[in-house]
Scaffold this active site. Structure first.
Site, PDB file in Angstrom:
ATOM      1  N   CYS A   2    -117.825 -54.733  49.747  1.00  0.00           N
ATOM      2  CA  CYS A   2    -116.629 -53.922  49.859  1.00  0.00           C
ATOM      3  C   CYS A   2    -116.540 -52.941  48.632  1.00  0.00           C
ATOM      4  O   CYS A   2    -116.798 -53.335  47.498  1.00  0.00           O
ATOM      5  CB  CYS A   2    -115.562 -55.056  50.064  1.00  0.00           C
ATOM      6  SG  CYS A   2    -115.618 -56.185  51.234  1.00  0.00           S
ATOM      7  N   ARG A  27    -120.243 -48.668  50.160  1.00  0.00           N
ATOM      8  CA  ARG A  27    -120.280 -50.025  50.206  1.00  0.00           C
ATOM      9  C   ARG A  27    -119.902 -50.902  51.167  1.00  0.00           C
ATOM     10  O   ARG A  27    -120.301 -52.073  51.100  1.00  0.00           O
ATOM     11  CB  ARG A  27    -119.362 -50.265  48.856  1.00  0.00           C
ATOM     12  CG  ARG A  27    -119.557 -49.696  47.588  1.00  0.00           C
ATOM     13  CD  ARG A  27    -118.704 -50.248  46.514  1.00  0.00           C
ATOM     14  NE  ARG A  27    -118.791 -51.465  46.195  1.00  0.00           N
ATOM     15  CZ  ARG A  27    -119.542 -52.228  45.312  1.00  0.00           C
ATOM     16  NH1 ARG A  27    -120.154 -51.415  44.566  1.00  0.00           N
ATOM     17  NH2 ARG A  27    -119.318 -53.387  44.960  1.00  0.00           N
ATOM     18  N   TRP A  93    -116.777 -54.412  54.301  1.00  0.00           N
ATOM     19  CA  TRP A  93    -117.979 -54.669  54.841  1.00  0.00           C
ATOM     20  C   TRP A  93    -117.620 -56.456  55.211  1.00  0.00           C
ATOM     21  O   TRP A  93    -117.723 -57.168  54.328  1.00  0.00           O
ATOM     22  CB  TRP A  93    -119.499 -54.771  53.858  1.00  0.00           C
ATOM     23  CG  TRP A  93    -120.425 -54.961  54.604  1.00  0.00           C
ATOM     24  CD1 TRP A  93    -121.221 -54.146  55.367  1.00  0.00           C
ATOM     25  CD2 TRP A  93    -121.320 -56.299  54.330  1.00  0.00           C
ATOM     26  NE1 TRP A  93    -122.212 -54.735  55.834  1.00  0.00           N
ATOM     27  CE2 TRP A  93    -122.553 -56.071  55.303  1.00  0.00           C
ATOM     28  CE3 TRP A  93    -121.095 -57.222  53.952  1.00  0.00           C
ATOM     29  CZ2 TRP A  93    -123.360 -57.151  55.562  1.00  0.00           C
ATOM     30  CZ3 TRP A  93    -122.023 -58.456  54.058  1.00  0.00           C
ATOM     31  CH2 TRP A  93    -123.120 -58.192  55.152  1.00  0.00           C
ATOM     32  N   ASN A 119    -113.198 -58.087  47.109  1.00  0.00           N
ATOM     33  CA  ASN A 119    -114.736 -57.970  47.380  1.00  0.00           C
ATOM     34  C   ASN A 119    -115.456 -59.308  47.102  1.00  0.00           C
ATOM     35  O   ASN A 119    -115.162 -59.862  45.785  1.00  0.00           O
ATOM     36  CB  ASN A 119    -115.238 -56.809  46.609  1.00  0.00           C
ATOM     37  CG  ASN A 119    -116.741 -56.833  46.664  1.00  0.00           C
ATOM     38  OD1 ASN A 119    -117.346 -57.087  47.665  1.00  0.00           O
ATOM     39  ND2 ASN A 119    -117.241 -56.404  45.592  1.00  0.00           N
ATOM     40  N   GLY A 120    -116.169 -60.092  48.125  1.00  0.00           N
ATOM     41  CA  GLY A 120    -117.018 -61.106  47.765  1.00  0.00           C
ATOM     42  C   GLY A 120    -116.656 -62.394  48.677  1.00  0.00           C
ATOM     43  O   GLY A 120    -116.105 -61.893  49.803  1.00  0.00           O
ATOM     44  N   GLU A 511    -142.519 -49.879  52.694  1.00  0.00           N
ATOM     45  CA  GLU A 511    -141.309 -49.189  52.473  1.00  0.00           C
ATOM     46  C   GLU A 511    -140.879 -48.182  53.564  1.00  0.00           C
ATOM     47  O   GLU A 511    -139.966 -47.745  54.049  1.00  0.00           O
ATOM     48  CB  GLU A 511    -141.323 -48.465  51.119  1.00  0.00           C
ATOM     49  CG  GLU A 511    -140.198 -47.445  50.736  1.00  0.00           C
ATOM     50  CD  GLU A 511    -138.746 -48.399  50.582  1.00  0.00           C
ATOM     51  OE1 GLU A 511    -138.775 -49.273  50.841  1.00  0.00           O
ATOM     52  OE2 GLU A 511    -138.087 -47.289  50.455  1.00  0.00           O
ATOM     53  N   LYS A 515    -137.570 -48.028  55.927  1.00  0.00           N
ATOM     54  CA  LYS A 515    -136.613 -46.936  55.947  1.00  0.00           C
ATOM     55  C   LYS A 515    -136.360 -46.639  57.517  1.00  0.00           C
ATOM     56  O   LYS A 515    -135.241 -46.278  57.864  1.00  0.00           O
ATOM     57  CB  LYS A 515    -137.227 -45.576  55.493  1.00  0.00           C
ATOM     58  CG  LYS A 515    -137.137 -45.876  54.168  1.00  0.00           C
ATOM     59  CD  LYS A 515    -135.853 -45.209  53.323  1.00  0.00           C
ATOM     60  CE  LYS A 515    -135.352 -46.148  52.204  1.00  0.00           C
ATOM     61  NZ  LYS A 515    -135.518 -47.415  51.906  1.00  0.00           N
ATOM     62  N   GLU A 518    -134.205 -49.197  59.341  1.00  0.00           N
ATOM     63  CA  GLU A 518    -132.552 -49.259  58.990  1.00  0.00           C
ATOM     64  C   GLU A 518    -131.889 -47.918  59.260  1.00  0.00           C
ATOM     65  O   GLU A 518    -130.476 -48.056  59.593  1.00  0.00           O
ATOM     66  CB  GLU A 518    -132.494 -49.509  57.456  1.00  0.00           C
ATOM     67  CG  GLU A 518    -132.945 -48.657  56.455  1.00  0.00           C
ATOM     68  CD  GLU A 518    -132.546 -48.729  55.077  1.00  0.00           C
ATOM     69  OE1 GLU A 518    -133.242 -48.407  54.062  1.00  0.00           O
ATOM     70  OE2 GLU A 518    -131.450 -49.360  54.730  1.00  0.00           O
ATOM     71  N   HIS A 534    -156.161 -58.915  62.216  1.00  0.00           N
ATOM     72  CA  HIS A 534    -156.032 -60.263  62.427  1.00  0.00           C
ATOM     73  C   HIS A 534    -154.952 -60.775  63.252  1.00  0.00           C
ATOM     74  O   HIS A 534    -154.519 -61.632  63.086  1.00  0.00           O
ATOM     75  CB  HIS A 534    -156.000 -60.943  61.014  1.00  0.00           C
ATOM     76  CG  HIS A 534    -157.201 -60.901  60.044  1.00  0.00           C
ATOM     77  ND1 HIS A 534    -158.125 -61.600  60.235  1.00  0.00           N
ATOM     78  CD2 HIS A 534    -157.166 -59.962  59.256  1.00  0.00           C
ATOM     79  CE1 HIS A 534    -159.110 -61.112  59.300  1.00  0.00           C
ATOM     80  NE2 HIS A 534    -158.514 -60.229  58.547  1.00  0.00           N
ATOM     81  N   LYS A 637    -124.081 -50.712  50.917  1.00  0.00           N
ATOM     82  CA  LYS A 637    -125.120 -50.369  49.708  1.00  0.00           C
ATOM     83  C   LYS A 637    -125.147 -51.428  48.847  1.00  0.00           C
ATOM     84  O   LYS A 637    -126.532 -51.648  48.372  1.00  0.00           O
ATOM     85  CB  LYS A 637    -124.208 -49.054  49.158  1.00  0.00           C
ATOM     86  CG  LYS A 637    -125.264 -48.534  47.783  1.00  0.00           C
ATOM     87  CD  LYS A 637    -126.345 -47.724  48.488  1.00  0.00           C
ATOM     88  CE  LYS A 637    -127.277 -47.302  47.361  1.00  0.00           C
ATOM     89  NZ  LYS A 637    -128.625 -46.749  47.713  1.00  0.00           N
TER      90      LYS A 637
HETATM   91  C1  F6R Z   1    -133.116 -50.043  51.599  1.00  0.00           C
HETATM   92  C2  F6R Z   1    -132.275 -50.598  50.425  1.00  0.00           C
HETATM   93  C3  F6R Z   1    -132.178 -51.791  50.109  1.00  0.00           C
HETATM   94  C4  F6R Z   1    -132.012 -52.321  48.965  1.00  0.00           C
HETATM   95  C5  F6R Z   1    -131.808 -53.695  48.425  1.00  0.00           C
HETATM   96  C6  F6R Z   1    -131.622 -53.846  47.013  1.00  0.00           C
HETATM   97  O1  F6R Z   1    -133.268 -48.811  51.902  1.00  0.00           O
HETATM   98  O2  F6R Z   1    -131.620 -50.013  49.822  1.00  0.00           O
HETATM   99  O3  F6R Z   1    -133.227 -52.727  50.892  1.00  0.00           O
HETATM  100  O4  F6R Z   1    -133.010 -51.648  48.102  1.00  0.00           O
HETATM  101  O5  F6R Z   1    -130.343 -53.818  48.940  1.00  0.00           O
HETATM  102  O6  F6R Z   1    -130.625 -53.166  46.384  1.00  0.00           O
HETATM  103  P1  F6R Z   1    -130.401 -53.205  44.796  1.00  0.00           P
HETATM  104  O7  F6R Z   1    -131.517 -52.308  44.441  1.00  0.00           O
HETATM  105  O8  F6R Z   1    -128.912 -52.437  44.567  1.00  0.00           O
HETATM  106  O9  F6R Z   1    -130.503 -54.502  44.192  1.00  0.00           O
END
Ligand code: F6R
Length: 642
Positions: A2, A27, A93, A119-120, A511, A515, A518, A534, A637
């Site tokens: 949050c 966030r 969140w 938050n938490g 990766e 992307k 998500e 396999h 985020k």
């Molecule tokens: C994907 C993404 C997440 C973060 C993951 C770790 O696009 O952003 O997979 O990489 O949540 O976040 P950090 O780097 O903040 O620990």
């Protein structure tokens, strides 16, 4: 997870709090709410959904009563929500309780005099709720947070009954009392209608920073909330309570003993956190990658060719003693760690393992003083990574953090830190953080190799100079993205997209798939190209797009040829092959339905270039499918819960 913000000063708090929430919305965006102290009353508003819903609910009130007076041309109304000069705001969140108006923060005490945002996760909330219910409290939400509002009101009442003088100190004392009863992770902010001109905050395992302005102060989950007002900040330590008024910041531990925060200056400004004409933050952040890579490299080499870390509480001898490296990280950061494994093992000959941070401590890894654990995190607050780090420290391992966020928990708890200077990353999907994490990993690999005498300074300098060519090469990649955008429109109706690669191309494939999942909510999977036969090759149907990341033919010829064979295998099963290859690689052309060239670069460094078309592809496919690119569903985020 949050986002939380608080303000006390001489200006109307509501506008400042809403602006802060706008910057923190990445966030979490399930609901938003504010509580503003207005004379001797609390005015609150909260709404499910994005911040825009809250702003709509506030209507013209958010501009303050001046506007109301002009319109009514009558006697001035009582002080409204837009006029109070102390307040708090929250963007959520959801963890406990669905994303509804009722569960949105702030939560109020029974008499409506105390408001709290959080938050938490309060882990012992069930016990606290049962206790409060036995005292006759009726809960109006399904959250773990509401109990804190009731506990804080009760603590304030007890302190008042005990004859403690009313005022800001009372609010701080009550917060300390409450914190001693809470288990779990929390950042809390609170205001009391009877104590105007003060906001109290507290933190455990969750971020909170203070912003210092002249005659005003701020509290927030991260500095972007107040960056347009001040760049002077204070980072709070673990288990601290902070009381802000217009003129003062007072920090104590949970027992009331005076404590110190760490002052720091923010080296980017508000414009870095704006979209600057781009449709999405993600597009802006993709475009910023050449600069982010250049900034992360800046000033890293001493005159004698040694690599400088930002904060080192490790001696060269400690690094020479390292006999095993573990990299712990999540999501995109984990993928950067996978690339790092190839570089670190190749350059240092030290065994290197990459672990999902969320799994690390549960499998009881073998760690000791000679193990170096590298924790990679953009936010510096990811709870899974933080817990892995703490587990490593308990086992006496040394921890080195790679992080983008000054003042965050992971670097603070590590033995050494290399900051990525990527600037603020607002889009939920990580882009420039990934590239700058790669740069940091390369630098750490080189540093280790040099300290251990495996590479000489001139050899290190040669790789650094190849890295220094990357910003220009990245600009060339970005300038050539129009065909990728066209391709994205074409692929936006596909049912699934597969990604394959070998060696460092494998994490790039993972990766690319992450992307796409998500952002576009499509089935996407990344595979080691050799693994396809396999099992996963059965997924390929006529026209299935398969993105193939091809290594340089100049680097490891055999590796290149194997990937070309894998491309032929999928093509023979009807796949539409989208090939990312190095300029001048003519061998792949006959097997590519779509061919995207990137500049020539050494094999180990290639992910810095080959990832970029995959970021653009995912972003454009998501946009073509009508999704909110910056705020994909169900995500946030910064993931501060385990
Ligand atoms: C994907 C993404 C997440 C973060 C993951 C770790 O696009 O952003 O997979 O990489 O949540 O976040 P950090 O780097 O903040 O620990």
């Amino acid at each position: 997870m949050c986002g939380i913000v608080g303000y006390v000063g001489a200006r109307p708090a509501l506008g400042i709090v809403l602006d802060g929430l706008r910057r923190l919305e990445y966030r979490g965006y399930d609901s938003a709410g504010v509580a503003i102290v207005c004379d001797d009353e609390l005015r609150t508003e909260k709404r499910a959904g994005k911040l825009a819903n809250l702003e709509k609910a506030l209507g013209d009130e958010r501009f303050g009563s001046t506007r109301a007076v002009d319109q009514a041309a009558a006697s001035p109304p009582a002080i409204g929500i837009g006029d109070g000069t102390a307040g708090i705001g929250h963007t959520r969140w959801a963890t406990h309780g669905g994303p509804t108006d009722r569960n949105a923060h702030p939560h109020l005490s029974r008499d409506g005099r105390v408001a709290i945002i959080h938050n938490g996760i309060i882990e012992n909330f069930a016990k606290l709720v049962a206790e409060l219910e036995a005292d006759g409290v009726e809960f109006v939400s399904d959250t773990d947070t509401e109990c804190v509002a009731h506990l804080l009101a009760a603590a304030l009442a007890d302190l008042r009954d005990a004859g403690e003088p009313d005022g800001p100190q009372l609010l701080a004392a009550a917060m300390r009392r409450v914190c001693q009863r809470l288990e779990g992770a929390f950042t809390l902010l609170a205001v009391d209608a009877g104590i105007p001109g003060a906001v109290v905050g507290a933190r455990r395992n969750s971020p909170l920073v203070v912003g210092r302005g002249p005659g005003e102060h701020y509290l927030a989950s991260d500095v972007s909330a107040f960056i347009e007002h001040t760049r002077d900040a204070v980072e709070l330590g673990q288990d601290q309570v902070v009381l802000i008024t217009a003129d003062s910041i007072e920090i104590t531990d949970f027992s009331g003993a005076p404590a110190l925060g760490r002052d720091f200056h923010i080296d980017w400004d508000a414009s870095a956190a704006e979209k600057s004409g781009y449709d999405y933050f993600m597009l802006k952040e993709i475009a910023e990658q050449p600069q982010a890579v250049a900034d992360t490299l800046l000033g890293r080499l001493t005159e004698s060719g040694e690599i400088m870390l930002d904060e080192v509480r490790l001696t060269d001898q400690d690094l020479r003693d390292v006999d095993k490296v573990f990299i712990v990280a999540c999501g995109t950061a984990y993928h950067s760690g996978m690339v790092a494994k190839y570089a670190i093992e190749h350059w240092t000959r030290i065994p290197c393992e990459v672990e999902l941070a969320s799994e690390f401590r549960y499998r009881d890894p073998v760690l000791d003083r000679s193990t170096l654990v590298v924790a990679i995190s953009q936010s510096g607050e990811t709870m899974d990574t933080l817990m892995a780090l703490r587990h490593a420290k308990e086992q006496k391992a040394r921890v080195l953090a790679i992080c983008n966020t000054n003042g965050s928990t992971i670097p603070r708890e590590s033995d050494a830190v290399l900051y990525t200077h990527g600037g603020p990353e607002i889009a939920v999907a990580s882009t420039k953080a990934f590239l700058t994490q790669l740069v940091a990993c390369y630098l750490i690999g080189l540093h280790l190799a040099q300290v251990r005498g495996i590479k000489y300074a001139d050899e290190v300098a040669a790789v650094v100079s190849q890295l220094q060519e990357m910003p220009d090469k990245l600009r060339r990649v970005l300038d050539a993205m129009e065909p990728v955008r066209e391709l994205a429109r074409d692929l936006s109706t596909a049912n699934q997209v597969l990604f394959i690669g070998r060696h460092v191309g494998y994490p790039v494939a993972l990766e690319g798939a992450l992307k796409l999942k998500e952002l576009a909510y499509m089935h996407a999977e990344g595979f080691a190209a050799g693994e396809l036969k396999h099992g996963p090759i059965a997924l390929i149907d006529l026209g299935t797009p398969v993105v193939c990341v091809v290594p340089s033919p100049a680097g490891r010829g055999m590796l290149h040829d194997k990937v070309v064979s894998n491309i032929q295998e999928v093509r023979a099963r009807g796949a539409r092959t989208v090939v990312i290859a190095e300029e001048g690689d003519l061998a792949v052309a006959p097997y590519a339905d779509d061919l995207i060239y990137v500049p020539r670069t050494p094999t180990l460094l290639a992910p810095l270039l080959t990832t970029v078309p995959l970021q653009v592809l995912a972003c454009e496919i998501a946009a073509a499918r009508g999704h909110d690119v910056d705020q994909p569903r169900n995500l946030a985020k910064s993931v501060t819960v385990e």
